[in-house]
Motif scaffolding. Structure first.
Motif, PDB file in Angstrom:
ATOM      1  N   PRO A  31       0.837  -1.207   0.000  1.00  0.00           N
ATOM      2  CA  PRO A  31       0.000   0.000   0.000  1.00  0.00           C
ATOM      3  C   PRO A  31       0.869   1.254   0.000  1.00  0.00           C
ATOM      4  O   PRO A  31       2.025   1.238   0.417  1.00  0.00           O
ATOM      5  N   TYR A  32       0.278   2.341  -0.447  1.00  0.00           N
ATOM      6  CA  TYR A  32       0.978   3.621  -0.506  1.00  0.00           C
ATOM      7  C   TYR A  32       1.611   3.968   0.839  1.00  0.00           C
ATOM      8  O   TYR A  32       1.001   3.795   1.891  1.00  0.00           O
ATOM      9  N   ASP A  33       2.823   4.476   0.785  1.00  0.00           N
ATOM     10  CA  ASP A  33       3.544   4.907   1.979  1.00  0.00           C
ATOM     11  C   ASP A  33       3.793   6.409   1.864  1.00  0.00           C
ATOM     12  O   ASP A  33       4.476   6.852   0.931  1.00  0.00           O
ATOM     13  N   PRO A  34       3.276   7.208   2.781  1.00  0.00           N
ATOM     14  CA  PRO A  34       3.472   8.663   2.696  1.00  0.00           C
ATOM     15  C   PRO A  34       4.930   9.090   2.834  1.00  0.00           C
ATOM     16  O   PRO A  34       5.251  10.255   2.589  1.00  0.00           O
ATOM     17  N   ASP A  35       5.810   8.176   3.184  1.00  0.00           N
ATOM     18  CA  ASP A  35       7.239   8.506   3.249  1.00  0.00           C
ATOM     19  C   ASP A  35       7.909   8.467   1.877  1.00  0.00           C
ATOM     20  O   ASP A  35       9.041   8.938   1.730  1.00  0.00           O
ATOM     21  N   TRP A  36       7.248   7.914   0.861  1.00  0.00           N
ATOM     22  CA  TRP A  36       7.883   7.838  -0.457  1.00  0.00           C
ATOM     23  C   TRP A  36       8.266   9.209  -1.010  1.00  0.00           C
ATOM     24  O   TRP A  36       9.389   9.369  -1.497  1.00  0.00           O
ATOM     25  N   PRO A  37       7.419  10.230  -0.948  1.00  0.00           N
ATOM     26  CA  PRO A  37       7.862  11.552  -1.425  1.00  0.00           C
ATOM     27  C   PRO A  37       9.054  12.096  -0.621  1.00  0.00           C
ATOM     28  O   PRO A  37       9.933  12.762  -1.186  1.00  0.00           O
ATOM     29  N   LYS A  38       9.104  11.791   0.666  1.00  0.00           N
ATOM     30  CA  LYS A  38      10.238  12.223   1.496  1.00  0.00           C
ATOM     31  C   LYS A  38      11.518  11.507   1.058  1.00  0.00           C
ATOM     32  O   LYS A  38      12.599  12.107   1.042  1.00  0.00           O
ATOM     33  N   ARG A  39      11.387  10.239   0.724  1.00  0.00           N
ATOM     34  CA  ARG A  39      12.565   9.502   0.230  1.00  0.00           C
ATOM     35  C   ARG A  39      13.054  10.104  -1.083  1.00  0.00           C
ATOM     36  O   ARG A  39      14.260  10.218  -1.306  1.00  0.00           O
ATOM     37  N   PHE A  40      12.101  10.484  -1.964  1.00  0.00           N
ATOM     38  CA  PHE A  40      12.508  11.152  -3.206  1.00  0.00           C
ATOM     39  C   PHE A  40      13.261  12.440  -2.884  1.00  0.00           C
ATOM     40  O   PHE A  40      14.333  12.706  -3.440  1.00  0.00           O
ATOM     41  N   PHE A  51      21.728  17.332 -12.668  1.00  0.00           N
ATOM     42  CA  PHE A  51      20.728  17.318 -13.734  1.00  0.00           C
ATOM     43  C   PHE A  51      20.103  18.694 -13.918  1.00  0.00           C
ATOM     44  O   PHE A  51      20.022  19.488 -12.977  1.00  0.00           O
ATOM     45  N   GLN A  52      19.613  18.935 -15.127  1.00  0.00           N
ATOM     46  CA  GLN A  52      18.862  20.162 -15.389  1.00  0.00           C
ATOM     47  C   GLN A  52      17.551  20.150 -14.610  1.00  0.00           C
ATOM     48  O   GLN A  52      17.128  21.157 -14.071  1.00  0.00           O
ATOM     49  N   SER A  53      16.887  18.989 -14.566  1.00  0.00           N
ATOM     50  CA  SER A  53      15.665  18.848 -13.778  1.00  0.00           C
ATOM     51  C   SER A  53      15.530  17.417 -13.280  1.00  0.00           C
ATOM     52  O   SER A  53      16.082  16.488 -13.871  1.00  0.00           O
ATOM     53  N   LEU A  54      14.801  17.274 -12.183  1.00  0.00           N
ATOM     54  CA  LEU A  54      14.524  15.979 -11.568  1.00  0.00           C
ATOM     55  C   LEU A  54      13.032  15.872 -11.317  1.00  0.00           C
ATOM     56  O   LEU A  54      12.394  16.865 -10.949  1.00  0.00           O
ATOM     57  N   HIS A  55      12.502  14.665 -11.464  1.00  0.00           N
ATOM     58  CA  HIS A  55      11.080  14.430 -11.243  1.00  0.00           C
ATOM     59  C   HIS A  55      10.889  13.094 -10.542  1.00  0.00           C
ATOM     60  O   HIS A  55      11.522  12.103 -10.910  1.00  0.00           O
ATOM     61  N   HIS A  56      10.014  13.074  -9.553  1.00  0.00           N
ATOM     62  CA  HIS A  56       9.597  11.825  -8.911  1.00  0.00           C
ATOM     63  C   HIS A  56       8.520  11.221  -9.808  1.00  0.00           C
ATOM     64  O   HIS A  56       7.476  11.844 -10.028  1.00  0.00           O
ATOM     65  N   ILE A  57       8.776  10.052 -10.355  1.00  0.00           N
ATOM     66  CA  ILE A  57       7.847   9.404 -11.286  1.00  0.00           C
ATOM     67  C   ILE A  57       7.480   8.031 -10.743  1.00  0.00           C
ATOM     68  O   ILE A  57       7.939   7.617  -9.689  1.00  0.00           O
ATOM     69  N   GLY A  58       6.684   7.318 -11.513  1.00  0.00           N
ATOM     70  CA  GLY A  58       6.296   5.972 -11.129  1.00  0.00           C
ATOM     71  C   GLY A  58       5.207   5.976 -10.068  1.00  0.00           C
ATOM     72  O   GLY A  58       4.733   7.019  -9.617  1.00  0.00           O
ATOM     73  N   SER A  59       4.827   4.808  -9.647  1.00  0.00           N
ATOM     74  CA  SER A  59       3.706   4.657  -8.725  1.00  0.00           C
ATOM     75  C   SER A  59       3.959   5.263  -7.359  1.00  0.00           C
ATOM     76  O   SER A  59       3.022   5.709  -6.696  1.00  0.00           O
ATOM     77  N   THR A  60       5.218   5.299  -6.910  1.00  0.00           N
ATOM     78  CA  THR A  60       5.488   5.894  -5.599  1.00  0.00           C
ATOM     79  C   THR A  60       5.273   7.404  -5.608  1.00  0.00           C
ATOM     80  O   THR A  60       5.223   8.032  -4.551  1.00  0.00           O
ATOM     81  N   ALA A  61       5.103   8.000  -6.786  1.00  0.00           N
ATOM     82  CA  ALA A  61       4.854   9.437  -6.917  1.00  0.00           C
ATOM     83  C   ALA A  61       3.365   9.769  -6.977  1.00  0.00           C
ATOM     84  O   ALA A  61       3.007  10.929  -7.129  1.00  0.00           O
ATOM     85  N   VAL A  62       2.511   8.758  -6.848  1.00  0.00           N
ATOM     86  CA  VAL A  62       1.061   8.959  -6.951  1.00  0.00           C
ATOM     87  C   VAL A  62       0.432   8.661  -5.591  1.00  0.00           C
ATOM     88  O   VAL A  62       0.349   7.495  -5.197  1.00  0.00           O
ATOM     89  N   PRO A  63       0.021   9.690  -4.857  1.00  0.00           N
ATOM     90  CA  PRO A  63      -0.557   9.468  -3.531  1.00  0.00           C
ATOM     91  C   PRO A  63      -1.706   8.457  -3.566  1.00  0.00           C
ATOM     92  O   PRO A  63      -2.591   8.528  -4.404  1.00  0.00           O
ATOM     93  N   GLY A  64      -1.625   7.482  -2.663  1.00  0.00           N
ATOM     94  CA  GLY A  64      -2.664   6.469  -2.536  1.00  0.00           C
ATOM     95  C   GLY A  64      -2.473   5.227  -3.373  1.00  0.00           C
ATOM     96  O   GLY A  64      -3.200   4.257  -3.193  1.00  0.00           O
ATOM     97  N   LEU A  65      -1.504   5.224  -4.286  1.00  0.00           N
ATOM     98  CA  LEU A  65      -1.345   4.098  -5.217  1.00  0.00           C
ATOM     99  C   LEU A  65      -0.400   3.043  -4.646  1.00  0.00           C
ATOM    100  O   LEU A  65       0.707   3.353  -4.201  1.00  0.00           O
TER     101      LEU A  65
END
Length: 191
Positions: A31-40, A51-65
């Motif tokens: 289940p979604y872990d609210p710590d995933w954005p913090k880990r990113f 890098f010029q830019s960085l993005h959190h992608i994938g399922s860990t970047a989608v709250p609740g997924l």
């Protein structure tokens, strides 16, 4: 097979509920872990200067997924020489280069802790169509809870099948990913 952690509900508005599901030691969906954005954010500290830019992608970047707890990061460089020049610095941060890994123009790197995949880093050169694909998919899943719920349930069902490996899990979810990515890219381009 290693034991799974106890089941826990995600509450209202979540995209998948139920137990952490493990098809093998390699393919854990939880289940979604609210710590995933913090880990990113913590990982991004060392990567931002590279890098010029960085993005959190994938399922860990989608709250609740529900997702495998590996943080996916998209790193964008201005040109190929700039991207390739940072490889020693990435190795110094603990990243292992895996080549294109099936996607032309991408450098795929991973950070491990023993057998545990902590981070997947997808490095692209500005202008790659794969940048749009990744960002569109993330944005679409965030904006379309029904689609995210369908995707989360599909991943949990795939991971629950006994005797399957990580490679089986990835291959078996590919059809749904391709379908949702096509919807996402159209949605993204419509603006």
């Amino acid at each position: 097979m290693p034991s799974c952690l106890p089941a826990r509900g995600l509450g209202l508005g979540s995209f998948a509920t139920g137990a952490i599901v493990q098809a093998s030691a390699m393919a854990l969906v939880e289940p979604y872990d609210p710590d995933w954005p913090k880990r990113f954010q913590a990982e991004a500290v060392g990567l931002r200067p590279l890098f010029q830019s960085l993005h959190h992608i994938g399922s860990t970047a989608v709250p609740g997924l529900a997702a495998k707890a590996t943080i996916d990061i998209l790193g964008v460089s201005i040109h190929r020489d700039a991207r390739d020049a940072i490889l020693p610095a990435l190795a110094g941060l603990g990243y292992d280069l895996r080549g294109e890994n099936g996607i032309p123009g991408r450098l795929f790197l991973r950070k491990m802790a023993g057998d545990v995949r902590l981070v997947h880093l997808h490095a692209y050169v500005l202008g790659s169509r794969h940048i749009t694909r990744h960002l569109a998919f993330r944005g679409w899943l965030r904006a379309h809870p029904d689609g995210a719920a369908e995707y989360g349930a599909h991943k949990l069902a795939l991971a629950a099948r006994p005797g399957k490996t990580r490679a089986d899990y990835v291959a078996d979810k590919d059809t749904m990913v391709r379908r949702l990515e096509a919807l996402a890219v159209r949605w993204y381009r419509q603006g």
